[in-house]
Design a protein around this motif. Structure first.
Motif, PDB file in Angstrom:
ATOM      1  N   ASP A   1      16.111  13.760   9.858  1.00  0.00           N
ATOM      2  CA  ASP A   1      17.290  13.115  10.448  1.00  0.00           C
ATOM      3  C   ASP A   1      16.910  11.790  11.099  1.00  0.00           C
ATOM      4  O   ASP A   1      17.674  10.814  11.058  1.00  0.00           O
ATOM      5  CB  ASP A   1      17.939  14.030  11.498  1.00  0.00           C
ATOM      6  CG  ASP A   1      18.567  15.266  10.900  1.00  0.00           C
ATOM      7  OD1 ASP A   1      18.905  15.245   9.702  1.00  0.00           O
ATOM      8  OD2 ASP A   1      18.727  16.262  11.629  1.00  0.00           O
ATOM      9  N   VAL A   2      15.733  11.750  11.707  1.00  0.00           N
ATOM     10  CA  VAL A   2      15.239  10.508  12.313  1.00  0.00           C
ATOM     11  C   VAL A   2      15.064   9.450  11.232  1.00  0.00           C
ATOM     12  O   VAL A   2      15.460   8.285  11.403  1.00  0.00           O
ATOM     13  CB  VAL A   2      13.899  10.755  13.048  1.00  0.00           C
ATOM     14  CG1 VAL A   2      13.322   9.434  13.571  1.00  0.00           C
ATOM     15  CG2 VAL A   2      14.077  11.742  14.184  1.00  0.00           C
ATOM     16  N   ALA A   3      14.472   9.851  10.093  1.00  0.00           N
ATOM     17  CA  ALA A   3      14.261   8.923   8.980  1.00  0.00           C
ATOM     18  C   ALA A   3      15.588   8.408   8.435  1.00  0.00           C
ATOM     19  O   ALA A   3      15.736   7.214   8.142  1.00  0.00           O
ATOM     20  CB  ALA A   3      13.467   9.608   7.868  1.00  0.00           C
TER      21      ALA A   3
ATOM     22  N   SER B   1       0.845  -1.186   0.000  1.00  0.00           N
ATOM     23  CA  SER B   1       0.000   0.000   0.000  1.00  0.00           C
ATOM     24  C   SER B   1       0.881   1.237   0.000  1.00  0.00           C
ATOM     25  O   SER B   1       2.098   1.165   0.220  1.00  0.00           O
ATOM     26  CB  SER B   1      -0.898   0.025   1.248  1.00  0.00           C
ATOM     27  OG  SER B   1      -0.097   0.148   2.417  1.00  0.00           O
ATOM     28  N   ASP B   2       0.259   2.408  -0.221  1.00  0.00           N
ATOM     29  CA  ASP B   2       1.001   3.668  -0.141  1.00  0.00           C
ATOM     30  C   ASP B   2       1.553   3.860   1.264  1.00  0.00           C
ATOM     31  O   ASP B   2       2.663   4.364   1.445  1.00  0.00           O
ATOM     32  CB  ASP B   2       0.090   4.848  -0.505  1.00  0.00           C
ATOM     33  CG  ASP B   2      -0.302   4.846  -1.980  1.00  0.00           C
ATOM     34  OD1 ASP B   2       0.387   4.167  -2.775  1.00  0.00           O
ATOM     35  OD2 ASP B   2      -1.287   5.517  -2.331  1.00  0.00           O
ATOM     36  N   LEU B   3       0.779   3.451   2.269  1.00  0.00           N
ATOM     37  CA  LEU B   3       1.216   3.585   3.654  1.00  0.00           C
ATOM     38  C   LEU B   3       2.473   2.755   3.920  1.00  0.00           C
ATOM     39  O   LEU B   3       3.399   3.222   4.597  1.00  0.00           O
ATOM     40  CB  LEU B   3       0.093   3.154   4.595  1.00  0.00           C
ATOM     41  CG  LEU B   3       0.346   3.355   6.096  1.00  0.00           C
ATOM     42  CD1 LEU B   3       0.433   4.840   6.423  1.00  0.00           C
ATOM     43  CD2 LEU B   3      -0.755   2.693   6.919  1.00  0.00           C
TER      44      LEU B   3
ATOM     45  N   LEU C   1      10.140   6.580   5.165  1.00  0.00           N
ATOM     46  CA  LEU C   1      10.215   7.560   6.251  1.00  0.00           C
ATOM     47  C   LEU C   1      10.574   6.918   7.583  1.00  0.00           C
ATOM     48  O   LEU C   1      11.255   7.511   8.412  1.00  0.00           O
ATOM     49  CB  LEU C   1       8.869   8.294   6.364  1.00  0.00           C
ATOM     50  CG  LEU C   1       8.784   9.467   7.322  1.00  0.00           C
ATOM     51  CD1 LEU C   1       9.772  10.556   6.928  1.00  0.00           C
ATOM     52  CD2 LEU C   1       7.363  10.029   7.354  1.00  0.00           C
ATOM     53  N   GLY C   2      10.132   5.681   7.767  1.00  0.00           N
ATOM     54  CA  GLY C   2      10.394   5.011   9.038  1.00  0.00           C
ATOM     55  C   GLY C   2       9.495   5.535  10.136  1.00  0.00           C
ATOM     56  O   GLY C   2       8.712   6.461   9.939  1.00  0.00           O
TER      57      GLY C   2
END
Length: 386
Positions: A279-281, A176-178, A185-186
């Motif tokens: 930065d998290v991603a 899915s897109d999600l 993105l994580g």
């Protein structure tokens, strides 16, 4: 003077770190809706979860001990509330979005089957080769499809960041897109905090419940590496009272784990130069773990989890309860396969689209321990008394 939406957003952002998820960027809802005049997006998500049928049913779903074993042991609802509280505490200290953390925590076990992990094992076995069953995937399914509170759309129509937080990394989710967003993105730091808070909560409180039930012995707990830390934090006066020791241990080890995790996250944010959500991603993609215990505490935590697995979760008494739960699910599943008229119409009408097996799985996964036992009796299926 009352605060409107813009004032609420501005007030929130005064307390948010730059790497936190802002309510200005909550991720899209699948079905477009107007914004609420005085509730921010994650507050709306939280309220939708609390008002859902699946959330109410957590009150009679097993954590470790089935509801009939006693009124003071944790169930799936009390566990969920404890995870939400710890997640909010950690998020507040680190400048994360408390509303998002709380919302993800409140939703994280919505898809859990009756009878705890024994129930999950039973449904996973029954659904092998037929799409499988895993409670994290089921939680996402509950909020996206199974809840029917709104005539305008299926599910709860939650924000994108909430859905991403419910998903677990590596889960076999449908394309899915999600899923594409999750892989790129994580998870947010808020979601990572919830994952760790979940582990912290069940480890501390299962230890406490195990001692209170008499299934765990204090003499065995004293052999753990983490015991020295706990002993130093405990007031000497409690050692004369067994009940006080068991209840204090849960509180003390909870505080030790939360404190270590906060300090470790703070260190890692600086170490990995985390300044933004991007930065998290990037850290996630490069397998840099921001949310984890300090190196020394990780070993002690692994030993504690191993101790609980070997001495509590595999205890003969817990295994007895688990086997009863599994057998109940096996019997119900087979009964519904041959007697689909026993399944509520709200589930049956999806059979043509998703198949009978998935419909049965959804129905049983949503049951409480109490309802599953009662259904067994009501359908006249011969089985031992609880």
């Amino acid at each position: 003077m009352k605060k409107g939406r813009n004032e609420l957003l501005a007030s929130e952002e005064k307390n948010l770190a730059p790497y936190a998820v802002s309510s200005r960027n909550p991720g899209e809802r699948e079905y477009e809706e107007p914004e609420h005049p005085y509730r921010l997006p994650f507050q709306r998500d939280r309220d939708r979860i609390i008002h859902s049928h699946a959330f109410k049913r957590l009150d009679y779903k097993t954590q470790v001990f089935v509801y009939s074993e006693g009124d003071h042991f944790r169930n799936r609802l009390t566990h969920t509330l404890e995870v939400a509280g710890i997640s909010k505490t950690i998020s507040k200290v680190l400048g994360l979005n408390e509303d998002l953390s709380e919302t993800i925590a409140l939703a994280h076990d919505l898809g859990h089957s009756p009878f705890g992990h024994a129930g999950q094992e039973a449904l996973s076995e029954l659904m092998r080769g037929k799409g499988g069953f895993e409670h994290n995937k089921q939680s996402l399914r509950v909020v996206q499809k199974l809840e029917r509170r709104y005539p305008e759309f299926p599910g709860l129509n939650l924000c994108g960041e909430t859905l991403l937080g419910i998903m677990k990394h590596g889960g076999d989710y449908e394309k899915s897109d999600l899923l594409d967003i999750r892989r790129g993105l994580g998870p947010s730091l808020e979601a990572m905090v919830v994952d760790s808070s979940d582990e912290i909560t069940y480890s501390a409180h299962d230890l406490e419940d195990g001692l209170e039930s008499g299934l765990l012995e204090l003499s065995d707990v004293k052999q753990l590496k983490v015991w020295k830390r706990m002993e130093e934090a405990l007031p000497k006066s409690i050692f004369s009272d067994k009940d006080s020791i068991s209840r204090s241990l849960g509180r003390v080890i909870l505080n030790l784990m939360v404190s270590d995790l906060i300090d470790s996250i703070d260190t890692n944010l600086k170490k990995f130069l985390i300044h933004t959500r991007e930065d998290v991603a990037l850290a996630f993609q490069n397998q840099k773990k921001i949310v984890q215990f300090s190196e020394g505490f990780q070993e002690e935590f692994r030993e504690l989890k191993s101790f609980l697995f070997g001495n509590l979760y595999r205890h003969p008494e817990v295994s007895r309860m688990s086997e009863r739960g599994k057998e109940t699910i096996f019997l119900l599943f087979k009964h519904f396969e041959s007697h689909p008229e026993s399944i509520p119409e709200s589930y049956r009408k999806r059979e043509e689209e998703e198949g009978r097996m998935r419909v049965i799985c959804d129905y049983i996964a949503g049951m409480t321990d109490r309802y599953a036992i009662e259904k067994l009796k009501r359908e006249g299926i011969l089985w031992f008394p609880y």
